[in-house]
Scaffold this motif. Structure first.
Motif, PDB file in Angstrom:
ATOM      1  N   HIS A   1       6.341   6.471   2.601  1.00  0.00           N
ATOM      2  CA  HIS A   1       7.028   5.710   1.563  1.00  0.00           C
ATOM      3  C   HIS A   1       6.146   4.544   1.122  1.00  0.00           C
ATOM      4  O   HIS A   1       5.071   4.326   1.660  1.00  0.00           O
ATOM      5  CB  HIS A   1       8.409   5.246   2.035  1.00  0.00           C
ATOM      6  N   ALA A   2       6.629   3.811   0.122  1.00  0.00           N
ATOM      7  CA  ALA A   2       5.882   2.688  -0.438  1.00  0.00           C
ATOM      8  C   ALA A   2       6.820   1.507  -0.649  1.00  0.00           C
ATOM      9  O   ALA A   2       7.455   1.395  -1.690  1.00  0.00           O
ATOM     10  CB  ALA A   2       5.239   3.086  -1.755  1.00  0.00           C
ATOM     11  N   PRO A   3       6.948   0.619   0.328  1.00  0.00           N
ATOM     12  CA  PRO A   3       7.743  -0.586   0.100  1.00  0.00           C
ATOM     13  C   PRO A   3       7.027  -1.477  -0.919  1.00  0.00           C
ATOM     14  O   PRO A   3       5.832  -1.732  -0.793  1.00  0.00           O
ATOM     15  CB  PRO A   3       7.782  -1.276   1.463  1.00  0.00           C
ATOM     16  N   LEU A   4       7.760  -1.904  -1.930  1.00  0.00           N
ATOM     17  CA  LEU A   4       7.221  -2.810  -2.943  1.00  0.00           C
ATOM     18  C   LEU A   4       8.074  -4.069  -2.963  1.00  0.00           C
ATOM     19  O   LEU A   4       9.289  -3.999  -2.771  1.00  0.00           O
ATOM     20  CB  LEU A   4       7.230  -2.157  -4.324  1.00  0.00           C
TER      21      LEU A   4
ATOM     22  N   TYR B   1       3.643  -7.126  -4.352  1.00  0.00           N
ATOM     23  CA  TYR B   1       3.040  -6.686  -3.098  1.00  0.00           C
ATOM     24  C   TYR B   1       3.423  -5.245  -2.798  1.00  0.00           C
ATOM     25  O   TYR B   1       4.526  -4.815  -3.099  1.00  0.00           O
ATOM     26  CB  TYR B   1       3.539  -7.526  -1.914  1.00  0.00           C
ATOM     27  N   GLY B   2       2.501  -4.544  -2.152  1.00  0.00           N
ATOM     28  CA  GLY B   2       2.784  -3.294  -1.481  1.00  0.00           C
ATOM     29  C   GLY B   2       2.630  -3.552   0.005  1.00  0.00           C
ATOM     30  O   GLY B   2       2.425  -4.685   0.425  1.00  0.00           O
ATOM     31  N   LYS B   3       2.712  -2.512   0.810  1.00  0.00           N
ATOM     32  CA  LYS B   3       2.484  -2.634   2.258  1.00  0.00           C
ATOM     33  C   LYS B   3       1.629  -1.466   2.720  1.00  0.00           C
ATOM     34  O   LYS B   3       1.865  -0.332   2.317  1.00  0.00           O
ATOM     35  CB  LYS B   3       3.801  -2.630   3.030  1.00  0.00           C
TER      36      LYS B   3
ATOM     37  N   PRO C   1       5.957   7.936  -8.766  1.00  0.00           N
ATOM     38  CA  PRO C   1       5.651   8.436  -7.427  1.00  0.00           C
ATOM     39  C   PRO C   1       4.590   9.534  -7.394  1.00  0.00           C
ATOM     40  O   PRO C   1       3.817   9.602  -6.438  1.00  0.00           O
ATOM     41  CB  PRO C   1       6.993   8.962  -6.920  1.00  0.00           C
ATOM     42  N   ALA C   2       4.528  10.370  -8.404  1.00  0.00           N
ATOM     43  CA  ALA C   2       3.544  11.461  -8.398  1.00  0.00           C
ATOM     44  C   ALA C   2       2.115  10.944  -8.413  1.00  0.00           C
ATOM     45  O   ALA C   2       1.185  11.634  -7.982  1.00  0.00           O
ATOM     46  CB  ALA C   2       3.775  12.380  -9.592  1.00  0.00           C
ATOM     47  N   ASN C   3       1.920   9.711  -8.891  1.00  0.00           N
ATOM     48  CA  ASN C   3       0.578   9.128  -8.994  1.00  0.00           C
ATOM     49  C   ASN C   3       0.369   7.932  -8.080  1.00  0.00           C
ATOM     50  O   ASN C   3      -0.708   7.324  -8.103  1.00  0.00           O
ATOM     51  CB  ASN C   3       0.310   8.702 -10.434  1.00  0.00           C
ATOM     52  N   ASN C   4       1.391   7.547  -7.301  1.00  0.00           N
ATOM     53  CA  ASN C   4       1.333   6.358  -6.438  1.00  0.00           C
ATOM     54  C   ASN C   4       0.933   5.108  -7.217  1.00  0.00           C
ATOM     55  O   ASN C   4       0.100   4.312  -6.772  1.00  0.00           O
ATOM     56  CB  ASN C   4       0.376   6.557  -5.260  1.00  0.00           C
ATOM     57  N   VAL C   5       1.558   4.916  -8.386  1.00  0.00           N
ATOM     58  CA  VAL C   5       1.267   3.724  -9.186  1.00  0.00           C
ATOM     59  C   VAL C   5       2.570   3.043  -9.599  1.00  0.00           C
ATOM     60  O   VAL C   5       3.623   3.670  -9.705  1.00  0.00           O
ATOM     61  CB  VAL C   5       0.422   4.030 -10.449  1.00  0.00           C
ATOM     62  N   VAL C   6       2.455   1.742  -9.834  1.00  0.00           N
ATOM     63  CA  VAL C   6       3.559   0.934 -10.337  1.00  0.00           C
ATOM     64  C   VAL C   6       3.035   0.107 -11.504  1.00  0.00           C
ATOM     65  O   VAL C   6       1.948  -0.455 -11.447  1.00  0.00           O
ATOM     66  CB  VAL C   6       4.159   0.030  -9.237  1.00  0.00           C
ATOM     67  N   ASN C   7       3.818   0.091 -12.580  1.00  0.00           N
ATOM     68  CA  ASN C   7       3.497  -0.740 -13.731  1.00  0.00           C
ATOM     69  C   ASN C   7       4.431  -1.940 -13.701  1.00  0.00           C
ATOM     70  O   ASN C   7       5.610  -1.804 -13.380  1.00  0.00           O
ATOM     71  CB  ASN C   7       3.691   0.041 -15.037  1.00  0.00           C
ATOM     72  N   ILE C   8       3.887  -3.107 -14.033  1.00  0.00           N
ATOM     73  CA  ILE C   8       4.709  -4.304 -14.085  1.00  0.00           C
ATOM     74  C   ILE C   8       4.625  -4.912 -15.473  1.00  0.00           C
ATOM     75  O   ILE C   8       3.540  -4.983 -16.070  1.00  0.00           O
ATOM     76  CB  ILE C   8       4.320  -5.334 -12.993  1.00  0.00           C
ATOM     77  N   ALA C   9       5.785  -5.296 -15.990  1.00  0.00           N
ATOM     78  CA  ALA C   9       5.872  -6.024 -17.261  1.00  0.00           C
ATOM     79  C   ALA C   9       6.628  -7.316 -16.990  1.00  0.00           C
ATOM     80  O   ALA C   9       7.623  -7.326 -16.258  1.00  0.00           O
ATOM     81  CB  ALA C   9       6.591  -5.199 -18.316  1.00  0.00           C
TER      82      ALA C   9
ATOM     83  N   TYR D   1      -0.865  -0.517 -11.230  1.00  0.00           N
ATOM     84  CA  TYR D   1      -1.567  -0.725  -9.964  1.00  0.00           C
ATOM     85  C   TYR D   1      -1.232   0.385  -8.978  1.00  0.00           C
ATOM     86  O   TYR D   1      -0.086   0.816  -8.887  1.00  0.00           O
ATOM     87  CB  TYR D   1      -1.179  -2.097  -9.382  1.00  0.00           C
ATOM     88  N   THR D   2      -2.236   0.822  -8.239  1.00  0.00           N
ATOM     89  CA  THR D   2      -2.052   1.824  -7.200  1.00  0.00           C
ATOM     90  C   THR D   2      -1.503   1.141  -5.954  1.00  0.00           C
ATOM     91  O   THR D   2      -2.027   0.111  -5.522  1.00  0.00           O
ATOM     92  CB  THR D   2      -3.389   2.508  -6.876  1.00  0.00           C
ATOM     93  N   TYR D   3      -0.451   1.703  -5.381  1.00  0.00           N
ATOM     94  CA  TYR D   3       0.140   1.126  -4.185  1.00  0.00           C
ATOM     95  C   TYR D   3      -0.149   2.008  -2.976  1.00  0.00           C
ATOM     96  O   TYR D   3      -0.288   3.225  -3.091  1.00  0.00           O
ATOM     97  CB  TYR D   3       1.649   0.914  -4.343  1.00  0.00           C
ATOM     98  N   PRO D   4      -0.234   1.385  -1.785  1.00  0.00           N
ATOM     99  CA  PRO D   4      -0.423   2.165  -0.562  1.00  0.00           C
ATOM    100  C   PRO D   4       0.890   2.781  -0.102  1.00  0.00           C
ATOM    101  O   PRO D   4       1.968   2.281  -0.423  1.00  0.00           O
ATOM    102  CB  PRO D   4      -0.915   1.125   0.451  1.00  0.00           C
ATOM    103  N   THR D   5       0.791   3.873   0.644  1.00  0.00           N
ATOM    104  CA  THR D   5       1.950   4.492   1.281  1.00  0.00           C
ATOM    105  C   THR D   5       1.655   4.624   2.772  1.00  0.00           C
ATOM    106  O   THR D   5       0.497   4.633   3.192  1.00  0.00           O
ATOM    107  CB  THR D   5       2.261   5.885   0.706  1.00  0.00           C
ATOM    108  N   PHE D   6       2.721   4.718   3.564  1.00  0.00           N
ATOM    109  CA  PHE D   6       2.559   4.930   5.005  1.00  0.00           C
ATOM    110  C   PHE D   6       3.836   5.530   5.564  1.00  0.00           C
ATOM    111  O   PHE D   6       4.880   5.513   4.902  1.00  0.00           O
ATOM    112  CB  PHE D   6       2.183   3.623   5.732  1.00  0.00           C
ATOM    113  N   ALA D   7       3.757   6.043   6.766  1.00  0.00           N
ATOM    114  CA  ALA D   7       4.926   6.627   7.432  1.00  0.00           C
ATOM    115  C   ALA D   7       5.838   5.506   7.915  1.00  0.00           C
ATOM    116  O   ALA D   7       5.394   4.624   8.645  1.00  0.00           O
ATOM    117  CB  ALA D   7       4.486   7.500   8.601  1.00  0.00           C
TER     118      ALA D   7
END
Length: 114
Positions: free
Chosen positions: A13-16, A33-35, A63-71, A80-86
């Motif tokens: 998952h990707a906590p934002l 922030y990501g984690k 989610p398909a690209n692991n990116v988040v856009n911010i406005a 921005y590309t965010y990290p994912t982890f178990a």
């Protein structure tokens, strides 16, 4: 503060988290922030010197690209590309809360599309 457990798939998952903080000069700073794991925040974006009025934020998560856009206030601030982890827990939530007693919310809106 706004926290979302996003992009839950394939065992990761990707906590934002978005923080809006008032500065000593009464301006505001928005930080996204990501984690990379349960204990490590990864700063993805920061915008300083925003006015002291309400700030309108929009996150678009792909989610398909692991990116988040911010406005911010309807101005695109980038993708921005965010990290994912178990995850070590199975929490699935979106939380908005004031970290101090002087924080204010006008409204919070969430939309999910598949």
């Amino acid at each position: 503060m706004l926290r979302i457990q996003a992009d839950r798939q394939g065992g990761v998952h990707a906590p934002l988290e978005v923080r809006v903080q008032r500065q000593a000069d009464l301006s505001q700073t928005v930080t996204l922030y990501g984690k990379s794991n349960d204990a490590t925040d990864v700063m993805l974006f920061q915008r300083k010197s925003l006015p002291s009025d309400f700030v309108r934020l929009r996150l678009t998560i792909l989610p398909a690209n692991n990116v988040v856009n911010i406005a911010i206030n309807d101005l695109d601030e980038g993708t921005y590309t965010y990290p994912t982890f178990a995850p070590t827990n199975d929490n699935r939530f979106l939380t908005a809360y004031a970290d101090t007693s002087t924080a204010e919310f006008d409204y919070v809106e969430t939309r999910v599309a598949e």
